[in-house]
Design an enzyme around this catalytic site. Structure first.
Site, short mmCIF file in Angstrom:
data_model
loop_
_atom_site.label_atom_id
_atom_site.label_comp_id
_atom_site.label_asym_id
_atom_site.label_seq_id
_atom_site.Cartn_x
_atom_site.Cartn_y
_atom_site.Cartn_z
N ASP A 1 0.89 -1.20 -0.07
CA ASP A 1 0.00 0.03 -0.05
C ASP A 1 0.90 1.25 -0.04
OD1 ASP A 1 0.20 -1.24 2.75
OD2 ASP A 1 -0.15 0.97 3.43
N ASN A 2 2.16 1.18 0.19
CA ASN A 2 3.21 2.20 0.01
C ASN A 2 4.01 2.40 -1.25
OD1 ASN A 2 2.10 3.10 2.64
ND2 ASN A 2 3.81 1.96 3.70
#
Length: 508
Positions: free
Chosen positions: A261-262
């Site tokens: 998610d990063n």
């Protein structure tokens, strides 16, 4: 009238002319949610250069109406605030629903170069994805993200950037009360590997296709008419990520929390949480307080990048071919683009960092061995990563007098002497003036990075005394890291023993 219009008063023009291409996607891609107003917004810093790049009026942004927007208190009529949905693998474990828990996308602007850019408020309050969080950010991590984004921009590495920092006038409670702040983040987009995972893990192939088509329109429009658009967009994303991570390594950067998610599919560095630049070179270096087993250590970043992309590939398989084995074959071929981008960027970059030129007939294998030997000696003898390469740049030849500062960086200087003698022999094979080589190397090897102890000085000064002068001094050098700043030479100095910062933390 929607909830946003009911709770937030309109701001007159000349406010940003926000557009909403992501907001035009199906409603389950995001949640519409207004920022939560704050009691006493105070503009701490505005990034004038970025405002100009975006075509925004800095005078308006610094006005009462502009600050109200940057704080989330009042929004222009063109804004349509949303929190984006996504999932993610966090330290290898899948979490099916994450999303923007404290970030709200106001919309998109088209900058002066014709590029579409997201404008997002971080720390703007709770969203449906906040879970048990308060949706707020504290000043320390906001300062860190502002500094790191500008440093990466100065290093010519793709990055999200901060347009502004606003103090909220209210405390945020972590271990204790800390000053609250909101950061306005600008990104090419906020589409992540985890955005695809959110829909793929739910079996929503239509949503995956819609998102993939949007990704192509946004970042790779030339692929729209391809016979294999989904395999080719995977390859394009992989190439961007391979080059990005190689460039991180070349300046000693450790992201610290490379969860899926990063990872932004635009190829920008995103989510500056427990990140750091190395002082002494160590391929196993970890700063992140939450990376207890070294999953995201400096030297692990290339393999993690490929692991993350493999999760993206799994999401796209149903789009590539109805036959699963054929789809896997296409995906594996697309992922080859990662190594094809990473290897020449990293290994070619290392050779260039020590002044070597790739010429017809040159032995890259021998040159790579020479660089790796240097790195091994640096690790064994505690040599500072940035200062070693900058010192070689300043010398640019095997001259004991000019190499003395580099030699002094090693706990056992003789270990450097042995290497430097071979380096000098290799340089002699390149008939060029030392001045030419020096200029080329200095353009690749920064003199300044945002060292951890200097960032901590900035945070302490701002949070304890309300003093932002250390921030301005640090920004001045890291924004122009390849230049000499004689009046700020102390920013090149590695930390003394009592200054070493061993852990960095999330918190924005």
């Amino acid at each position: 009238m929607n909830a946003t219009a009911q709770t937030i008063a309109a701001v007159p023009d000349p406010a940003p002319p926000f557009e909403h291409s992501y907001g035009a996607l199906p409603a389950h891609f995001y949640a519409e949610v207004p920022p939560t107003p704050v009691p006493e917004p105070l503009l701490l810093r505005l990034n004038h250069a970025l405002a100009d790049e975006l075509g925004l009026d800095p005078n308006w942004l610094m006005s009462a109406d502009g600050v109200a927007m940057l704080a989330g208190n009042r929004l222009p009529h063109t804004a349509r605030p949303i929190a984006m949905a996504y999932a993610g693998h966090q330290f290898g474990q899948f979490v099916p629903s994450l999303g923007d828990g404290r970030a709200i996308l106001l919309g998109e602007v088209v900058d002066r170069a014709g590029r579409r850019r997201d404008v997002q408020l971080k720390g703007a309050g709770r969203t449906p994805f906040s879970r048990s969080g308060d949706g707020r950010a504290v000043l320390g991590p906001v300062l860190r993200e502002y500094i790191l984004g500008e440093a990466m921009q100065g290093l010519r590495i793709p990055t999200t950037r901060a347009l502004a920092m606003v103090a909220t006038g209210e405390p945020v409670f972590r271990d204790g009360p800390e000053p609250g702040a909101i950061l306005t983040r600008v990104a090419a987009s906020h589409i992540r590997v985890g955005t695809f995972e959110y829909f793929a893990r739910r079996g929503d192939v239509d949503a995956v296709r819609t998102l993939a088509d949007y990704l192509i329109r946004r970042h790779d429009p030339d692929l729209a008419d391809s016979d294999e658009p989904y395999a080719e967009v995977l390859a394009a994303v992989a190439a961007r990520q391979g080059e990005l991570i190689a460039r991180w390594l070349l300046v000693g950067f450790i992201h610290g929390v490379m969860n899926t998610d990063n990872m932004a599919l635009s190829g920008e560095t995103i989510d500056y949480g427990p990140c750091a630049f190395m002082d002494a070179y160590d391929p196993n270096q970890v700063y992140s307080s939450i990376d207890r087993f070294g999953r995201y250590a400096y030297g692990q970043q290339p393999s993690i990048g490929l692991w993350n992309l493999t999760q993206l590939a799994n999401c796209l398989l149903p789009l590539m071919d109805d036959d699963i084995e054929a789809a896997k074959t296409k995906a594996r071929a697309a992922l080859d683009a990662y190594g094809q981008a990473f290897e020449p960027t990293y290994y070619g970059g290392l050779r260039a960092k020590i002044g070597l030129i790739d010429q017809p007939g040159s032995d890259k294998t021998t040159d790579d061995e020479l660089v790796q030997d240097l790195l091994g000696r640096m690790a064994a003898h505690g040599a500072d990563f940035t200062n070693t390469f900058r010192g070689l740049s300043d010398a640019a030849s095997h001259d004991p007098a000019t190499l003395a500062p580099v030699r002094a960086l090693f706990t056992e200087p003789a270990a450097f002497d042995e290497w430097a003698e071979r380096w000098g022999i290799r340089l002699a094979e390149q008939p060029e003036p030392d001045a030419t080589r020096r200029a080329r190397m200095r353009a690749l090897n920064p003199a300044y990075i945002p060292r951890n102890h200097r960032i901590q000085e900035v945070i302490d000064a701002a949070t304890e005394r309300g003093d932002l002068e250390p921030l301005d001094r640090l920004l001045a050098v890291v924004s122009a890291p390849f230049e000499d700043h004689p009046a700020a030479a102390e920013y090149r100095r590695p930390p003394m023993a009592h200054e070493v910062v061993r852990q960095t933390f999330c918190g924005t």
